[in-house]
Design an enzyme around this catalytic site. Structure first.
Site, PDB file in Angstrom:
ATOM      1  N   TRP A 164       0.808  -1.227   0.000  1.00  0.00           N
ATOM      2  CA  TRP A 164       0.000   0.000   0.000  1.00  0.00           C
ATOM      3  C   TRP A 164       0.841   1.277   0.000  1.00  0.00           C
ATOM      4  O   TRP A 164       0.292   2.366  -0.007  1.00  0.00           O
ATOM      5  CB  TRP A 164      -0.911   0.015   1.232  1.00  0.00           C
ATOM      6  CG  TRP A 164      -0.223  -0.413   2.506  1.00  0.00           C
ATOM      7  CD1 TRP A 164      -0.293  -1.648   3.091  1.00  0.00           C
ATOM      8  CD2 TRP A 164       0.673   0.360   3.311  1.00  0.00           C
ATOM      9  NE1 TRP A 164       0.502  -1.685   4.214  1.00  0.00           N
ATOM     10  CE2 TRP A 164       1.104  -0.462   4.367  1.00  0.00           C
ATOM     11  CE3 TRP A 164       1.155   1.672   3.252  1.00  0.00           C
ATOM     12  CZ2 TRP A 164       2.008  -0.023   5.360  1.00  0.00           C
ATOM     13  CZ3 TRP A 164       2.041   2.109   4.215  1.00  0.00           C
ATOM     14  CH2 TRP A 164       2.459   1.267   5.261  1.00  0.00           C
ATOM     15  N   TYR A 252       3.468 -21.358  -0.469  1.00  0.00           N
ATOM     16  CA  TYR A 252       2.322 -21.619  -1.355  1.00  0.00           C
ATOM     17  C   TYR A 252       2.802 -22.292  -2.638  1.00  0.00           C
ATOM     18  O   TYR A 252       2.166 -23.211  -3.152  1.00  0.00           O
ATOM     19  CB  TYR A 252       1.608 -20.322  -1.733  1.00  0.00           C
ATOM     20  CG  TYR A 252       1.032 -19.505  -0.601  1.00  0.00           C
ATOM     21  CD1 TYR A 252       0.571 -20.101   0.572  1.00  0.00           C
ATOM     22  CD2 TYR A 252       0.916 -18.119  -0.712  1.00  0.00           C
ATOM     23  CE1 TYR A 252       0.017 -19.332   1.594  1.00  0.00           C
ATOM     24  CE2 TYR A 252       0.364 -17.348   0.298  1.00  0.00           C
ATOM     25  CZ  TYR A 252      -0.074 -17.951   1.447  1.00  0.00           C
ATOM     26  OH  TYR A 252      -0.607 -17.187   2.446  1.00  0.00           O
ATOM     27  N   CYS A 265      10.944  -7.591  -0.774  1.00  0.00           N
ATOM     28  CA  CYS A 265      10.455  -7.541   0.612  1.00  0.00           C
ATOM     29  C   CYS A 265      11.005  -6.348   1.387  1.00  0.00           C
ATOM     30  O   CYS A 265      11.380  -5.351   0.808  1.00  0.00           O
ATOM     31  CB  CYS A 265      10.771  -8.862   1.292  1.00  0.00           C
ATOM     32  SG  CYS A 265      10.012 -10.271   0.452  1.00  0.00           S
ATOM     33  N   CYS A 299      10.283   1.057   1.510  1.00  0.00           N
ATOM     34  CA  CYS A 299      11.122  -0.129   1.735  1.00  0.00           C
ATOM     35  C   CYS A 299      12.591   0.272   1.844  1.00  0.00           C
ATOM     36  O   CYS A 299      13.357  -0.376   2.529  1.00  0.00           O
ATOM     37  CB  CYS A 299      10.908  -1.128   0.617  1.00  0.00           C
ATOM     38  SG  CYS A 299      11.109  -0.407  -1.006  1.00  0.00           S
ATOM     39  N   GLU A 398      11.943  -3.731  10.672  1.00  0.00           N
ATOM     40  CA  GLU A 398      11.403  -2.680   9.822  1.00  0.00           C
ATOM     41  C   GLU A 398      10.206  -2.053  10.515  1.00  0.00           C
ATOM     42  O   GLU A 398       9.296  -2.754  10.940  1.00  0.00           O
ATOM     43  CB  GLU A 398      10.978  -3.293   8.482  1.00  0.00           C
ATOM     44  CG  GLU A 398      10.530  -2.268   7.479  1.00  0.00           C
ATOM     45  CD  GLU A 398      10.121  -2.896   6.158  1.00  0.00           C
ATOM     46  OE1 GLU A 398       9.396  -3.899   6.180  1.00  0.00           O
ATOM     47  OE2 GLU A 398      10.541  -2.368   5.113  1.00  0.00           O
TER      48      GLU A 398
HETATM   49  P1  NAP Z   1       2.316  -7.129   3.467  1.00  0.00           P
HETATM   50  O1  NAP Z   1       1.493  -7.107   4.677  1.00  0.00           O
HETATM   51  O2  NAP Z   1       3.370  -8.161   3.326  1.00  0.00           O
HETATM   52  O3  NAP Z   1       1.296  -7.238   2.253  1.00  0.00           O
HETATM   53  C1  NAP Z   1       1.720  -7.254   0.924  1.00  0.00           C
HETATM   54  C2  NAP Z   1       0.660  -7.921   0.082  1.00  0.00           C
HETATM   55  O4  NAP Z   1       0.536  -9.288   0.470  1.00  0.00           O
HETATM   56  C3  NAP Z   1      -0.716  -7.298   0.265  1.00  0.00           C
HETATM   57  O5  NAP Z   1      -1.409  -7.300  -0.962  1.00  0.00           O
HETATM   58  C4  NAP Z   1      -1.346  -8.235   1.270  1.00  0.00           C
HETATM   59  O6  NAP Z   1      -2.747  -8.235   1.249  1.00  0.00           O
HETATM   60  C5  NAP Z   1      -0.800  -9.571   0.833  1.00  0.00           C
HETATM   61  N1  NAP Z   1      -0.878 -10.551   1.912  1.00  0.00           N
HETATM   62  C6  NAP Z   1      -0.888 -10.341   3.250  1.00  0.00           C
HETATM   63  N2  NAP Z   1      -0.995 -11.498   3.924  1.00  0.00           N
HETATM   64  C7  NAP Z   1      -1.055 -12.477   2.997  1.00  0.00           C
HETATM   65  C8  NAP Z   1      -1.165 -13.890   3.073  1.00  0.00           C
HETATM   66  N3  NAP Z   1      -1.260 -14.527   4.238  1.00  0.00           N
HETATM   67  N4  NAP Z   1      -1.172 -14.586   1.913  1.00  0.00           N
HETATM   68  C9  NAP Z   1      -1.101 -13.947   0.728  1.00  0.00           C
HETATM   69  N5  NAP Z   1      -1.014 -12.622   0.594  1.00  0.00           N
HETATM   70  C10 NAP Z   1      -0.982 -11.875   1.716  1.00  0.00           C
HETATM   71  O7  NAP Z   1       3.041  -5.742   3.204  1.00  0.00           O
HETATM   72  P2  NAP Z   1       2.421  -4.282   3.298  1.00  0.00           P
HETATM   73  O8  NAP Z   1       2.217  -3.971   4.738  1.00  0.00           O
HETATM   74  O9  NAP Z   1       1.266  -4.149   2.378  1.00  0.00           O
HETATM   75  O10 NAP Z   1       3.602  -3.393   2.689  1.00  0.00           O
HETATM   76  C11 NAP Z   1       4.711  -3.031   3.425  1.00  0.00           C
HETATM   77  C12 NAP Z   1       5.875  -3.939   3.132  1.00  0.00           C
HETATM   78  O11 NAP Z   1       6.208  -3.904   1.747  1.00  0.00           O
HETATM   79  C13 NAP Z   1       7.145  -3.541   3.853  1.00  0.00           C
HETATM   80  O12 NAP Z   1       7.759  -4.664   4.399  1.00  0.00           O
HETATM   81  C14 NAP Z   1       8.012  -2.958   2.730  1.00  0.00           C
HETATM   82  O13 NAP Z   1       9.384  -3.001   2.966  1.00  0.00           O
HETATM   83  C15 NAP Z   1       7.624  -3.791   1.578  1.00  0.00           C
HETATM   84  N6  NAP Z   1       7.991  -3.139   0.325  1.00  0.00           N
HETATM   85  C16 NAP Z   1       9.071  -3.630  -0.372  1.00  0.00           C
HETATM   86  C17 NAP Z   1       9.464  -3.030  -1.567  1.00  0.00           C
HETATM   87  C18 NAP Z   1      10.619  -3.569  -2.367  1.00  0.00           C
HETATM   88  O14 NAP Z   1      10.704  -3.262  -3.539  1.00  0.00           O
HETATM   89  N7  NAP Z   1      11.498  -4.375  -1.802  1.00  0.00           N
HETATM   90  C19 NAP Z   1       8.757  -1.928  -2.046  1.00  0.00           C
HETATM   91  C20 NAP Z   1       7.667  -1.442  -1.301  1.00  0.00           C
HETATM   92  C21 NAP Z   1       7.288  -2.065  -0.114  1.00  0.00           C
HETATM   93  P3  NAP Z   1      -3.543  -7.411   2.403  1.00  0.00           P
HETATM   94  O15 NAP Z   1      -3.150  -6.020   2.261  1.00  0.00           O
HETATM   95  O16 NAP Z   1      -4.956  -7.649   2.056  1.00  0.00           O
HETATM   96  O17 NAP Z   1      -3.158  -7.991   3.731  1.00  0.00           O
END
Ligand code: NAP
Ligand code: MG
Length: 494
Positions: A164, A252, A265, A299, A398
């Site tokens: 998000w 998965y 991540c 990130c 993080e």
């Molecule tokens: P998140 O909680 O890991 O969620 C990411 C995506 O995975 C969302 O669409 C989420 O859906 C889905 N998801 C959550 N639980 C799941 C499950 N059990 N099975 C399958 N899919 C699932 O991450 P976030 O809070 O949205 O974003 C923040 C994270 O993104 C931070 O760790 C950040 O560092 C990382 N990030 C990394 C980069 C990069 O390029 N390395 C760039 C940007 C962000 P829901 O939202 O519906 O739970």
């Protein structure tokens, strides 16, 4: 200059709230919905279809059919290019609406949403659109009596699961190269910020991307996300999100069809400052921007400042003086540099991490509290903690908020050891007047992106991604295309 959106009394854009499957908006079969909220006010924006395994299956089936019929994959590359360029133009034409939707849905400042997010999304589709008719296969240097062609083929159905913090941009980084290679896509946006993805799918359709080629299934991670991860007919997963959920996708894949998994991540970027930097004010500006931009929901956020003890107090004082410039405001105010964090729940997690850090011995320099509480929104003051122990939770985990942890060091060897001492390996930065020394440090960082005497430099032409538990595979640049294509060798005896 682009016309800016006025801070108050904006009419709401008419949000798309249904899933986009096979070229049409459809409700979730169950009829269930979830709330899309404005984190700057707590107000409900829309009820959005909550897709589950049934809807995911519908979307994957549509994507598969579109792929096998060659609706997109079999087009002339030049026609795929023209369509993606048209899509990029439509994003540009609708940038104000898209930026406003993004700001309302996840709290980032409207100026950033317009100048950075909407523009970067359009540029990304244009860049990969241009690639369609410029990617060649190979002829292998075999013995002269044989011909070995190395073909690059689309993998088939690609599922993209995104976070998000930059909803449109993270989607574009995955969907654009996947489409450029001829794949069909099913995108699951984060539950906190589904609205721009749904509008993008509609614009893609308007641009001429055929039905079934670009589907969006809003829903919860545990339902729609997991269903994509486990689906037997998804060929590849492109995921950006937390390390914890990234690991689930590896599982998965193992439990289902061994689909390719590409993970971007979390991170815990070290911003290393040597004692000889010539301009401490410039360093302070870069650190403040590095950690407070986008409310720290980055990130690559410069969440750990590693500074030579000889200049530490001086630098920290200068950053603290800049923190006020990053105090959150109304995200719809064009002058706001910071907005709301994504949700009340996330705000509470950030504040808990700060409190735990203080219990673990860190010293609060500034911030550390919720602000703008009277708005009903979720805001956190720019926060600096000094004397942070490198092994403490504050320095290891993080936080994804506007929280800077300061750690002193004596000598660059110690700095590199601390910088590399987390599970993450996404970003790192080194600042020094001695360019040779800086480049030696750059090579020792275990990180996918290293900034020398700069921070958050960015261009679509460069690979973006991490090492260690920050994931693998790279978004952006021509390298991203590799994730969305398979190599096939075709032998002919001459
Ligand atoms: P998140 O909680 O890991 O969620 C990411 C995506 O995975 C969302 O669409 C989420 O859906 C889905 N998801 C959550 N639980 C799941 C499950 N059990 N099975 C399958 N899919 C699932 O991450 P976030 O809070 O949205 O974003 C923040 C994270 O993104 C931070 O760790 C950040 O560092 C990382 N990030 C990394 C980069 C990069 O390029 N390395 C760039 C940007 C962000 P829901 O939202 O519906 O739970
Ligand atoms: Mg979730």
């Amino acid at each position: 200059m682009t016309k800016m959106v006025a801070p108050s009394a904006q009419p709401l854009p008419s949000f798309r709230t249904l899933a986009f499957i096979d070229g049409a908006f459809v409700p979730a079969m169950s009829g269930r919905t979830f709330r899309a909220e404005n984190p700057a006010t707590g107000a409900l924006l829309a009820e959005v279809s909550a897709c589950d395994a049934v809807d995911v299956d519908r979307a994957v089936t549509a994507a598969r059919r579109a792929f096998e019929e060659g609706r997109w994959a079999s087009l002339r590359p030049v026609d795929r290019k023209r369509t993606l360029l048209r899509f990029a133009e439509l994003i540009r034409a609708h940038r104000e609406e898209l930026a406003l939707t993004e700001t309302l849905n996840m709290g980032k400042p409207i100026t950033d949403a317009l100048r950075i997010d909407a523009r970067a999304a359009a540029d990304c589709f244009a860049y990969y659109g241009e690639c369609c008719d410029k990617i060649y296969g190979e002829v292998a240097p075999t013995t002269p009596d044989q011909l070995a062609l190395v073909l690059r083929e689309p993998v088939g159905v690609v599922a993209c699961v995104t976070p998000w913090n930059f909803p449109m941009v993270m989607a574009a980084w995955k969907v654009a190269p996947a489409l450029a290679m001829g794949n069909s896509v099913v995108l699951k946006p984060a539950e906190q910020s589904p609205l721009t993805a749904l509008r993008l799918a509609e614009l893609a359709h308007e641009a001429g991307i055929p039905a079934g080629v670009f589907n969006v299934v809003p829903g919860l991670g545990e339902e729609a996300g997991q269903a994509l991860g486990l689906h037997m007919d998804v060929d590849a997963i492109a995921f950006t999100g937390s390390t914890e959920v990234g690991k689930l996708f590896m599982g998965y894949s193992a439990q289902s069809n061994l689909k390719r998994v590409h993970l971007e991540c979390g991170g815990k970027t070290a911003f290393v400052v040597a004692h000889d930097v010539p301009d401490l004010d410039a360093v302070a500006e870069a650190v403040a921007g590095g950690i407070f931009f986008n409310q720290g929901e980055m990130c690559t956020a410069a969440s750990r400042l590693l500074v030579d003890n000889r200049i530490r107090a001086d630098l920290v004082a200068r950053i603290a003086a800049l923190a006020t410039q990053w105090m959150p405001g109304d995200p719809l105010d064009p002058a706001a540099r910071a907005g709301a964090v994504v949700s009340r729940e996330h705000q509470q997690r950030i504040l808990a991490a700060i409190a735990q850090g203080q219990k673990d011995g860190a010293r609060l320099v500034t911030g550390g509290a919720a602000v703008r509480e009277e708005t009903g929104g979720a805001f956190v003051a720019p926060t600096i903690l000094d004397d942070v122990c490198p092994s403490s939770a504050l320095a290891q985990q993080e936080i994804f908020g506007p929280v800077l942890s300061v750690i002193g060091f004596d000598g660059l060897d110690e700095a590199v050891e601390i910088a590399n001492g987390t599970i993450y390996g996404l970003g790192a930065s080194i600042w020094s007047a001695d360019l040779a020394a800086a480049h030696k440090v750059a090579r020792r960082f275990k990180a996918g992106i290293v900034y020398v005497n700069c921070f958050d430099a960015d261009d679509i032409t460069t690979p973006f991604g991490g090492m260690k538990q920050s994931g693998f595979g790279r978004d952006k640049s021509l390298h991203a295309l590799e994730k969305y294509s398979d190599l096939k060798t075709v032998w002919t005896r001459l």
